[in-house]
Scaffold this motif. Structure first.
Motif, PDB file in Angstrom:
ATOM      1  N   PHE A 155      14.157 -23.488 -13.418  1.00 40.67           N
ATOM      2  CA  PHE A 155      13.074 -23.673 -13.804  1.00 40.67           C
ATOM      3  C   PHE A 155      12.758 -24.408 -12.655  1.00 40.67           C
ATOM      4  O   PHE A 155      13.321 -25.420 -12.833  1.00 40.67           O
ATOM      5  CB  PHE A 155      12.553 -23.912 -14.932  1.00 40.67           C
ATOM      6  N   VAL A 156      11.606 -24.457 -11.432  1.00 46.00           N
ATOM      7  CA  VAL A 156      10.518 -25.018 -10.916  1.00 46.00           C
ATOM      8  C   VAL A 156       9.599 -25.331 -11.289  1.00 46.00           C
ATOM      9  O   VAL A 156       9.532 -24.158 -11.704  1.00 46.00           O
ATOM     10  CB  VAL A 156      11.149 -24.134  -9.473  1.00 46.00           C
ATOM     11  N   THR A 157       8.798 -26.699 -11.085  1.00 46.19           N
ATOM     12  CA  THR A 157       7.218 -26.421 -11.123  1.00 46.19           C
ATOM     13  C   THR A 157       6.802 -27.204 -10.035  1.00 46.19           C
ATOM     14  O   THR A 157       7.361 -27.882 -10.108  1.00 46.19           O
ATOM     15  CB  THR A 157       7.708 -27.015 -12.063  1.00 46.19           C
ATOM     16  N   PHE A 158       5.713 -26.259  -9.336  1.00 45.05           N
ATOM     17  CA  PHE A 158       5.114 -26.343  -8.533  1.00 45.05           C
ATOM     18  C   PHE A 158       4.229 -27.730  -8.659  1.00 45.05           C
ATOM     19  O   PHE A 158       3.179 -26.978 -10.116  1.00 45.05           O
ATOM     20  CB  PHE A 158       4.888 -25.523  -7.776  1.00 45.05           C
ATOM     21  N   ARG A 159       3.569 -28.416  -7.769  1.00 44.81           N
ATOM     22  CA  ARG A 159       2.482 -29.220  -8.289  1.00 44.81           C
ATOM     23  C   ARG A 159       1.600 -28.960  -7.272  1.00 44.81           C
ATOM     24  O   ARG A 159       0.511 -29.515  -7.327  1.00 44.81           O
ATOM     25  CB  ARG A 159       3.404 -30.739  -7.504  1.00 44.81           C
ATOM     26  N   SER A 160       1.767 -28.431  -5.604  1.00 49.44           N
ATOM     27  CA  SER A 160       0.562 -27.849  -5.651  1.00 49.44           C
ATOM     28  C   SER A 160       0.594 -26.505  -4.797  1.00 49.44           C
ATOM     29  O   SER A 160       2.524 -25.660  -4.508  1.00 49.44           O
ATOM     30  CB  SER A 160       0.508 -28.661  -3.773  1.00 49.44           C
ATOM     31  N   GLU A 161       0.214 -25.987  -4.173  1.00 50.86           N
ATOM     32  CA  GLU A 161       0.237 -25.294  -3.070  1.00 50.86           C
ATOM     33  C   GLU A 161       1.309 -25.043  -1.844  1.00 50.86           C
ATOM     34  O   GLU A 161       1.636 -23.782  -1.857  1.00 50.86           O
ATOM     35  CB  GLU A 161      -1.087 -23.597  -2.059  1.00 50.86           C
ATOM     36  N   GLU A 162       1.226 -26.104  -1.074  1.00 49.23           N
ATOM     37  CA  GLU A 162       2.084 -26.191  -0.562  1.00 49.23           C
ATOM     38  C   GLU A 162       2.952 -26.494  -0.790  1.00 49.23           C
ATOM     39  O   GLU A 162       4.439 -25.726   0.306  1.00 49.23           O
ATOM     40  CB  GLU A 162       1.145 -27.931  -0.303  1.00 49.23           C
ATOM     41  N   GLU A 163       4.133 -26.837  -1.968  1.00 47.80           N
ATOM     42  CA  GLU A 163       5.345 -27.156  -2.325  1.00 47.80           C
ATOM     43  C   GLU A 163       5.526 -25.449  -2.819  1.00 47.80           C
ATOM     44  O   GLU A 163       7.061 -24.931  -2.721  1.00 47.80           O
ATOM     45  CB  GLU A 163       5.249 -27.428  -4.106  1.00 47.80           C
ATOM     46  N   ILE A 164       4.320 -24.988  -3.123  1.00 51.22           N
ATOM     47  CA  ILE A 164       5.041 -23.087  -3.487  1.00 51.22           C
ATOM     48  C   ILE A 164       5.140 -22.232  -1.819  1.00 51.22           C
ATOM     49  O   ILE A 164       5.930 -22.228  -2.019  1.00 51.22           O
ATOM     50  CB  ILE A 164       3.149 -22.527  -4.031  1.00 51.22           C
ATOM     51  N   ILE A 165       4.088 -22.790  -0.555  1.00 53.77           N
ATOM     52  CA  ILE A 165       4.710 -22.273   0.450  1.00 53.77           C
ATOM     53  C   ILE A 165       6.145 -22.898   1.097  1.00 53.77           C
ATOM     54  O   ILE A 165       6.945 -21.846   1.976  1.00 53.77           O
ATOM     55  CB  ILE A 165       3.442 -22.294   1.406  1.00 53.77           C
ATOM     56  N   SER A 166       5.875 -24.232   0.708  1.00 50.12           N
ATOM     57  CA  SER A 166       7.431 -24.837   1.403  1.00 50.12           C
ATOM     58  C   SER A 166       8.687 -24.209   0.743  1.00 50.12           C
ATOM     59  O   SER A 166      10.044 -23.674   0.962  1.00 50.12           O
ATOM     60  CB  SER A 166       7.734 -26.104   0.697  1.00 50.12           C
ATOM     61  N   PHE A 167       8.769 -23.763  -1.184  1.00 47.09           N
ATOM     62  CA  PHE A 167       9.312 -22.908  -1.506  1.00 47.09           C
ATOM     63  C   PHE A 167      10.394 -21.726  -1.241  1.00 47.09           C
ATOM     64  O   PHE A 167      11.268 -21.048  -0.986  1.00 47.09           O
ATOM     65  CB  PHE A 167       9.510 -23.087  -3.257  1.00 47.09           C
ATOM     66  N   VAL A 168       9.448 -21.185  -1.147  1.00 48.67           N
ATOM     67  CA  VAL A 168       8.929 -19.581  -0.464  1.00 48.67           C
ATOM     68  C   VAL A 168       9.687 -19.560   0.949  1.00 48.67           C
ATOM     69  O   VAL A 168      10.716 -18.817   1.745  1.00 48.67           O
ATOM     70  CB  VAL A 168       7.645 -19.021   0.126  1.00 48.67           C
ATOM     71  N   GLU A 169       9.583 -20.703   1.944  1.00 49.04           N
ATOM     72  CA  GLU A 169      10.234 -20.907   3.152  1.00 49.04           C
ATOM     73  C   GLU A 169      11.564 -21.044   2.879  1.00 49.04           C
ATOM     74  O   GLU A 169      12.760 -20.236   3.665  1.00 49.04           O
ATOM     75  CB  GLU A 169       9.777 -22.292   3.962  1.00 49.04           C
ATOM     76  N   VAL A 170      12.034 -21.946   1.947  1.00 46.79           N
ATOM     77  CA  VAL A 170      13.776 -21.669   2.259  1.00 46.79           C
ATOM     78  C   VAL A 170      14.026 -21.047   1.096  1.00 46.79           C
ATOM     79  O   VAL A 170      15.371 -20.071   1.175  1.00 46.79           O
ATOM     80  CB  VAL A 170      13.482 -23.311  -0.125  1.00 46.79           C
ATOM     81  N   CYS A 171      13.500 -19.815   0.138  1.00 39.19           N
ATOM     82  CA  CYS A 171      14.151 -18.491   0.244  1.00 39.19           C
ATOM     83  C   CYS A 171      14.440 -17.470   0.755  1.00 39.19           C
ATOM     84  O   CYS A 171      14.934 -17.157   0.805  1.00 39.19           O
ATOM     85  CB  CYS A 171      12.880 -18.279  -1.165  1.00 39.19           C
ATOM     86  N   ASN A 172      13.500 -17.651   1.775  1.00 40.67           N
ATOM     87  CA  ASN A 172      14.028 -17.212   2.854  1.00 40.67           C
ATOM     88  C   ASN A 172      14.828 -17.230   3.468  1.00 40.67           C
ATOM     89  O   ASN A 172      14.975 -16.081   4.093  1.00 40.67           O
ATOM     90  CB  ASN A 172      12.585 -16.699   3.626  1.00 40.67           C
ATOM     91  N   ARG A 173      15.524 -18.044   3.587  1.00 42.29           N
ATOM     92  CA  ARG A 173      16.930 -18.632   4.133  1.00 42.29           C
ATOM     93  C   ARG A 173      18.149 -18.072   3.896  1.00 42.29           C
ATOM     94  O   ARG A 173      19.266 -18.023   3.970  1.00 42.29           O
ATOM     95  CB  ARG A 173      17.018 -19.891   4.125  1.00 42.29           C
ATOM     96  N   TYR A 174      17.877 -17.411   2.568  1.00 43.93           N
ATOM     97  CA  TYR A 174      18.438 -16.529   1.326  1.00 43.93           C
ATOM     98  C   TYR A 174      18.927 -15.161   1.567  1.00 43.93           C
ATOM     99  O   TYR A 174      17.596 -14.069   1.206  1.00 43.93           O
ATOM    100  CB  TYR A 174      18.843 -17.249   0.561  1.00 43.93           C
TER     101      TYR A 174
END
Length: 91
Positions: free
Chosen positions: A13-32
Motif C-alpha cells: 500500500f502507498v499513501t500519497f501526501r501531495s500531488e507532487e508525490e503522485i507525479i513522482s510515483f507515476v514517473e517511477v512506475c513508467n520506468r518499469y
C-alpha cells in the motif's frame, strides 16, 4: 516462465501526501515495463497515467497491484525504489 502476481506476494500500500508525490510515483512506475495499478475500494487507476493518478485521494492508503507478463519480474526492484521515496505499508 511468465510471471504473474500471486496470492503469496505481499499486499503493498502507498499513501500519497501531495500531488507532487503522485507525479513522482507515476514517473517511477513508467520506468518499469510491467503493469502497475493503484486501487482503493472500487477505484482503480493506471499507475502510469498522470491523469488517472491525480484522481486518487491523498492521505489514504492505496493498494499497489504489480503484474508482469514476461520473464523479467522486477517487483523487488520496484518495491525497494518506492520504499525509499514514498510512505508504504504491507499487509
Amino acid at each position: 516462465m511468465t510471471c504473474f502476481r500471486t496470492d503469496s506476494r505481499e499486499k503493498l500500500f502507498v499513501t500519497f501526501r501531495s500531488e507532487e508525490e503522485i507525479i513522482s510515483f507515476v514517473e517511477v512506475c513508467n520506468r518499469y515495463d510491467d503493469a502497475i495499478d493503484v486501487r482503493q475500494d472500487r477505484f482503480v487507476a493506471d499507475a502510469k497515467s498522470v491523469m488517472g493518478m491525480l484522481l486518487v485521494e491523498l492521505n489514504i492508503p492505496h493498494e499497489v497491484i504489480y503484474e508482469c507478463f514476461d520473464d523479467d519480474d522486477n517487483y523487488a526492484e520496484f518495491r525497494n525504489e518506492i520504499a525509499g521515496r514514498f510512505a508504504i505499508t504491507t499487509d
